[in-house]
Design a protein around this motif. Structure first.
Motif, PDB file in Angstrom:
ATOM      1  N   LEU A 172       0.813  -1.220   0.000  1.00 31.98           N
ATOM      2  CA  LEU A 172       0.000   0.000   0.000  1.00 31.98           C
ATOM      3  C   LEU A 172       0.843   1.266   0.000  1.00 31.98           C
ATOM      4  N   VAL A 173       2.125   1.123   0.265  1.00 37.17           N
ATOM      5  CA  VAL A 173       3.011   2.286   0.296  1.00 37.17           C
ATOM      6  C   VAL A 173       4.108   2.125  -0.750  1.00 37.17           C
ATOM      7  N   ASP A 334     -15.240   4.394  -4.102  1.00 41.46           N
ATOM      8  CA  ASP A 334     -13.796   4.506  -4.235  1.00 41.46           C
ATOM      9  C   ASP A 334     -13.334   5.642  -3.321  1.00 41.46           C
ATOM     10  N   ILE A 335     -12.734   5.303  -2.194  1.00 42.21           N
ATOM     11  CA  ILE A 335     -12.395   6.275  -1.163  1.00 42.21           C
ATOM     12  C   ILE A 335     -10.873   6.386  -1.019  1.00 42.21           C
ATOM     13  N   GLY A 344      -8.328   6.765  14.155  1.00 40.67           N
ATOM     14  CA  GLY A 344      -8.274   5.641  13.238  1.00 40.67           C
ATOM     15  C   GLY A 344      -8.474   6.062  11.800  1.00 40.67           C
ATOM     16  N   PHE A 345      -7.741   5.425  10.880  1.00 42.87           N
ATOM     17  CA  PHE A 345      -8.030   5.628   9.461  1.00 42.87           C
ATOM     18  C   PHE A 345      -7.618   4.416   8.654  1.00 42.87           C
ATOM     19  N   SER A 346      -8.150   4.350   7.444  1.00 46.67           N
ATOM     20  CA  SER A 346      -7.721   3.371   6.465  1.00 46.67           C
ATOM     21  C   SER A 346      -7.674   4.073   5.116  1.00 46.67           C
ATOM     22  N   ILE A 347      -6.989   3.465   4.165  1.00 49.43           N
ATOM     23  CA  ILE A 347      -6.823   4.115   2.870  1.00 49.43           C
ATOM     24  C   ILE A 347      -7.258   3.196   1.742  1.00 49.43           C
ATOM     25  N   PRO A 352     -11.631  -2.116   5.132  1.00 47.51           N
ATOM     26  CA  PRO A 352     -12.426  -0.990   5.632  1.00 47.51           C
ATOM     27  C   PRO A 352     -12.472  -0.969   7.158  1.00 47.51           C
ATOM     28  N   GLU A 353     -11.316  -0.915   7.758  1.00 46.85           N
ATOM     29  CA  GLU A 353     -11.179  -0.963   9.211  1.00 46.85           C
ATOM     30  C   GLU A 353      -9.991  -0.118   9.634  1.00 46.85           C
ATOM     31  N   LYS A 354     -10.037   0.422  10.842  1.00 47.51           N
ATOM     32  CA  LYS A 354      -8.934   1.223  11.372  1.00 47.51           C
ATOM     33  C   LYS A 354      -7.651   0.394  11.423  1.00 47.51           C
TER      34      LYS A 354
END
Length: 386
Positions: A172-173, A334-335, A344-347, A352-354
């Protein structure tokens, strides 16, 4: 007893309401939900954090699920909630049970049911589970016994999902950018897992990418050092003092089960989700070119709205408080980033969870792209937002 599922599962004080008898009732209620939805064709994952007796509760629940004819994939040791959620989705399961009380005080334990899509359970699911609980309690009062079936060794499979989760999260990075920056000047990071499950994850991932990480409060301590394992400014005195004094590039903390985060910048200023989420959104949009919308809780910073308005092609979607509502939007649209004020966040591309472990990697990526200090990036964002 009244078992209520809040914004993220059922939690109670150990030996008060959170007893083996009550945890068994909740487990049976979840088993009945799973069978009603999937039958017995898919396994149920069971994970647990570092809290007192969490492993013992998890083992007993695994045995109960097998009484219903369900197969169980049980983690071989403690794991962060984001890892268990990842397994729930990518192992094609009927969902997961996570024994955790997240950021709550040490005397608490809880059961979080994670559906097969890896986000928090929505009311249509928890309402069924709570109704099942009421029926089971009534049966117990009437003297009716539960399901009885002999448990065999093949019913419970031990799993070790650490590597597959870490491999997935690294995708993801921008690994090459992070490693390239480390070869020129490794970031110096102070990491406080608050005696929680992100230890050996956040620090090891950043170290493997070439950066220097020093850890504090990174042992097994079910009392969490006498503090709530919540990464907020007033509970992070060591990060606030040591980061500027010892010239760390930033400090980062995670909560008890590794799904929340808090940051201290190079000047010793605490940056919570209301500051970091807009900074990360800005990075993902401008530096990585991600397209889509943003979802946040109603209590989360309007900095996101200001930046989105400036960019012109991003809509900000506001939801009620609770990551389950944001997770639902992330499953439907599409977020770019979804986040809430509580840390908390997700990308895009993730569950779809912290995920507080993901937060550390993305923040590191942001610094490697910008080649500026955390405080400078914050100031740039504020100037841009107006």
């Amino acid at each position: 007893m009244t078992i209520k599922f809040g914004t993220d599962g059922w939690r109670a004080v150990i030996a008060d309401e959170f007893t083996f008898a009550n945890a068994e009732i909740v487990t049976r209620a979840i088993a009945q939900y799973v069978i009603g939805r999937f039958g017995t064709s898919k396994p149920v994952v069971i994970g647990y954090d570092l809290r007192f007796l969490a492993d013992k509760f998890a083992k007993r629940s695994a045995e109960i699920l097998t009484e219903y004819g369900l197969k169980v994939e049980m983690t071989d040791q403690w794991y962060p909630t984001p890892v268990v959620a990842y397994v729930a989705k990518y192992h094609d399961t009927a969902g997961a049970m996570m024994f955790t009380a997240s950021h709550n005080p040490p005397e608490y334990l809880g059961i979080k049911f994670i559906p097969e899509y890896a986000g928090p359970a929505m009311p249509d699911i928890t309402d069924v589970i709570v109704a099942n609980v009421a029926k089971i309690e009534a049966d117990i009062t009437a003297g009716k016994t539960g399901v009885a079936r002999e448990v065999t060794a093949s019913d419970i499979q031990k799993i070790t999902p650490r590597k597959e989760y870490c491999d997935a999260i690294e995708k993801l990075v921008d690994i090459s950018k992070i490693k390239s920056a480390a070869s020129q000047r490794p970031l110096k990071v102070l990491f406080d897992p608050m005696y929680g499950c992100a230890q050996t994850y956040t620090d090891k991932l950043l170290q493997d990418l070439g950066h220097t990480v020093e850890g504090i409060h990174n042992s097994h301590n079910p009392s969490f050092g006498g503090r709530m394992p919540e990464p907020i400014g007033k509970l992070l005195p060591e990060l606030l003092s040591r980061v500027p004094a010892e010239k760390f590039d930033f400090g980062i903390a995670s909560d008890g089960d590794g799904d929340r985060f808090g940051v201290v910048d190079n000047n010793g200023r605490f940056l919570g989700a209301n500051e970091i989420i807009p900074m990360v959104f800005r990075h993902l949009y401008k530096n990585k070119g991600l397209k889509g919308n943003v979802v946040k809780s109603l209590a989360t910073s309007n900095l996101l709205d200001a930046l989105a308005e400036k960019y012109g092609d991003v809509e900000v979607i506001s939801t009620p408080i609770g990551f389950k509502w944001m997770g639902q939007v992330m499953r439907e649209q599409d977020i770019i980033i979804g986040g809430e004020q509580s840390g908390g966040f997700s990308i895009q591309g993730h569950i779809p969870e912290k995920d507080g472990i993901l937060a550390a990697l993305v923040i590191t990526e942001m610094l490697c792209y910008e080649q500026k200090s955390m405080s400078q990036i914050y100031d740039d964002m504020m100037a841009e937002a107006g």
